[in-house]
Design an enzyme around this catalytic site. Structure first.
Site, PDB file in Angstrom:
ATOM      1  N   GLY A  63      10.025  -9.336   0.552  1.00 55.73           N
ATOM      2  CA  GLY A  63       9.191 -10.155   1.422  1.00 55.73           C
ATOM      3  C   GLY A  63       9.020  -9.540   2.792  1.00 55.73           C
ATOM      4  O   GLY A  63       9.147  -8.325   2.965  1.00 55.73           O
ATOM      5  N   VAL A  69      -0.716  -0.985  -4.778  1.00 58.85           N
ATOM      6  CA  VAL A  69      -1.864  -0.737  -3.915  1.00 58.85           C
ATOM      7  C   VAL A  69      -2.444  -2.058  -3.419  1.00 58.85           C
ATOM      8  O   VAL A  69      -2.707  -2.964  -4.213  1.00 58.85           O
ATOM      9  CB  VAL A  69      -2.950   0.060  -4.666  1.00 58.85           C
ATOM     10  N   ASP A 125      -2.479  -4.737   2.830  1.00 58.52           N
ATOM     11  CA  ASP A 125      -3.774  -5.203   3.320  1.00 58.52           C
ATOM     12  C   ASP A 125      -3.998  -6.669   2.972  1.00 58.52           C
ATOM     13  O   ASP A 125      -4.587  -7.424   3.759  1.00 58.52           O
ATOM     14  CB  ASP A 125      -4.894  -4.344   2.725  1.00 58.52           C
ATOM     15  N   GLY A 149      -5.156  -1.121 -10.296  1.00 59.69           N
ATOM     16  CA  GLY A 149      -5.965  -0.189  -9.523  1.00 59.69           C
ATOM     17  C   GLY A 149      -6.029  -0.531  -8.058  1.00 59.69           C
ATOM     18  O   GLY A 149      -5.013  -0.773  -7.405  1.00 59.69           O
ATOM     19  N   SER A 175       9.709  -5.671  -2.046  1.00 58.43           N
ATOM     20  CA  SER A 175       9.769  -6.820  -2.941  1.00 58.43           C
ATOM     21  C   SER A 175      10.574  -7.984  -2.366  1.00 58.43           C
ATOM     22  O   SER A 175      10.517  -9.100  -2.889  1.00 58.43           O
ATOM     23  CB  SER A 175      10.378  -6.405  -4.288  1.00 58.43           C
ATOM     24  N   SER A 210     -10.945   8.741  -2.063  1.00 60.24           N
ATOM     25  CA  SER A 210      -9.557   8.769  -2.499  1.00 60.24           C
ATOM     26  C   SER A 210      -9.510   8.414  -3.981  1.00 60.24           C
ATOM     27  O   SER A 210     -10.434   7.791  -4.499  1.00 60.24           O
ATOM     28  CB  SER A 210      -8.706   7.780  -1.693  1.00 60.24           C
ATOM     29  N   SER A 228      -5.351   4.572   8.489  1.00 64.66           N
ATOM     30  CA  SER A 228      -5.086   5.859   9.130  1.00 64.66           C
ATOM     31  C   SER A 228      -6.170   6.210  10.136  1.00 64.66           C
ATOM     32  O   SER A 228      -7.263   5.650  10.126  1.00 64.66           O
ATOM     33  CB  SER A 228      -4.992   6.959   8.071  1.00 64.66           C
TER      34      SER A 228
END
Length: 317
Positions: free
Chosen positions: A232, A257, A261, A296, A230, A93, A141
């Protein structure tokens, strides 16, 4: 401390770079790319590692890109268990930032195709790798060929062994899980996914909490978390509803990004060390906030999380 096993069925080698401007037509001269191991569960394990915790990343890999992925994980000292797939190379990706606007363009490939035998073998391998009383995090995914009821199959397999499943999924698999509940321990989604499932806007925290609580009452999951961007995250279970927030100056946001996670990694880590759900919600929210401060494909840092955590505001909804 309970052990965490993260599951990444469709991992990726994430490449990030930037160009003076992103426009169609001419060749775009980019900066030197950075390569990171990626995919939902892998990023959860990386976030846990960055926060000083431990987990094992169960990841499907194929071909030369899969070998590169494992080398990148080893370089970051993330413990892993590799599951070999034969349907093609692990995907790549790319995230490209337009330096003139700060906007980021993300290109995501589909990944190798899974056949029926690979699906069954993966379920057996995950059940064997998981530990009793541990937490399994299924995030990211699904590769082409994996059935949409995979999450339900995994949930039933693990629950029979007393293993808690934390699910962070989207699209058709999420809709299937809601349509045919399998009651995993935790289910997380973002606000866009929640509104898609609800079929209506969820503009307020109360709207979000009502929706999450309805899913709990239907047996979709024991605990439901909805990320409100944003604003929460909101959590509902059989005992209550809470919202954790941390104000971040929009000017400080570098990249969205990895926020989800980072949240999942911190939240899972907090539960395994004995924190309450409320404490875990705040820790996860601080980690998500820390992630948006990095560029990034980078995730949260322990220093930023420690700095942001005291400012986390927890309220009942």
């Amino acid at each position: 401390m309970a052990q965490i096993l993260t599951i990444t069925l469709n991992p990726t080698v994430d490449l990030s770079t930037s160009a003076a401007s992103v426009t169609p037509g001419p060749k775009l001269r980019c900066t030197t790319p950075e390569a990171d191991p990626g995919g939902g569960g892998i990023n959860v394990s990386r976030a846990i590692r960055f926060l000083g915790g431990e987990s094992t990343a169960f990841t499907a890999v194929g071909g030369e890109t899969g070998a590169l992925l494992l080398r990148l994980l080893a370089e970051e000292r993330v413990r892993f268990t590799a599951f070999s797939v034969s349907g093609g190379d692990t995907r790549q990706s790319m995230a490209i930032t337009d330096q003139s606007t700060g906007e980021q363009y993300r290109f995501v490939m589909p990944g190798p195709y899974w056949n029926h035998d690979m699906v069954d073998e993966s379920l057996n391998a995950i059940a064997a790798a998981a530990t009793v009383d541990g937490i399994v995090v299924l995030s990211g995914s699904q590769p082409p060929g994996v059935p949409i009821d995979y999450t339900a199959r995994l949930s039933r397999r693990l629950s029979a062994h007393g293993i808690q499943l934390f699910v962070d999924t989207s699209g058709a698999p999420l809709h299937e899980l809601v349509k045919h509940p399998a009651n995993p321990y935790v289910l997380r989604m973002d606000d866009v996914e929640a509104e898609d499932l609800a079929g209506r806007a969820l503009p307020t925290r109360t709207d979000t909490a009502d929706f999450a609580q309805a899913l709990v009452e239907r047996g979709v999951a024991e605990n439901v978390i909805v990320a409100r961007g944003s604003d929460g995250s909101t959590l509902a279970n059989a005992t209550g509803r809470w919202h954790a927030s941390r104000a971040i100056d929009p000017a400080d946001v570098v990249s969205a990004v990895g926020a989800g996670d980072s949240f999942v990694g911190a939240f899972s880590m907090a539960l395994t060390r004995g924190d309450t759900f409320q404490q875990a919600l705040c820790f996860g929210t601080a980690a998500a906030s820390a992630a948006v401060l990095t560029a990034g494909t980078q995730l949260c840092s322990a220093q930023d999380v420690a700095r942001l955590l005291p400012g986390c505001v927890l309220v009942e909804v």
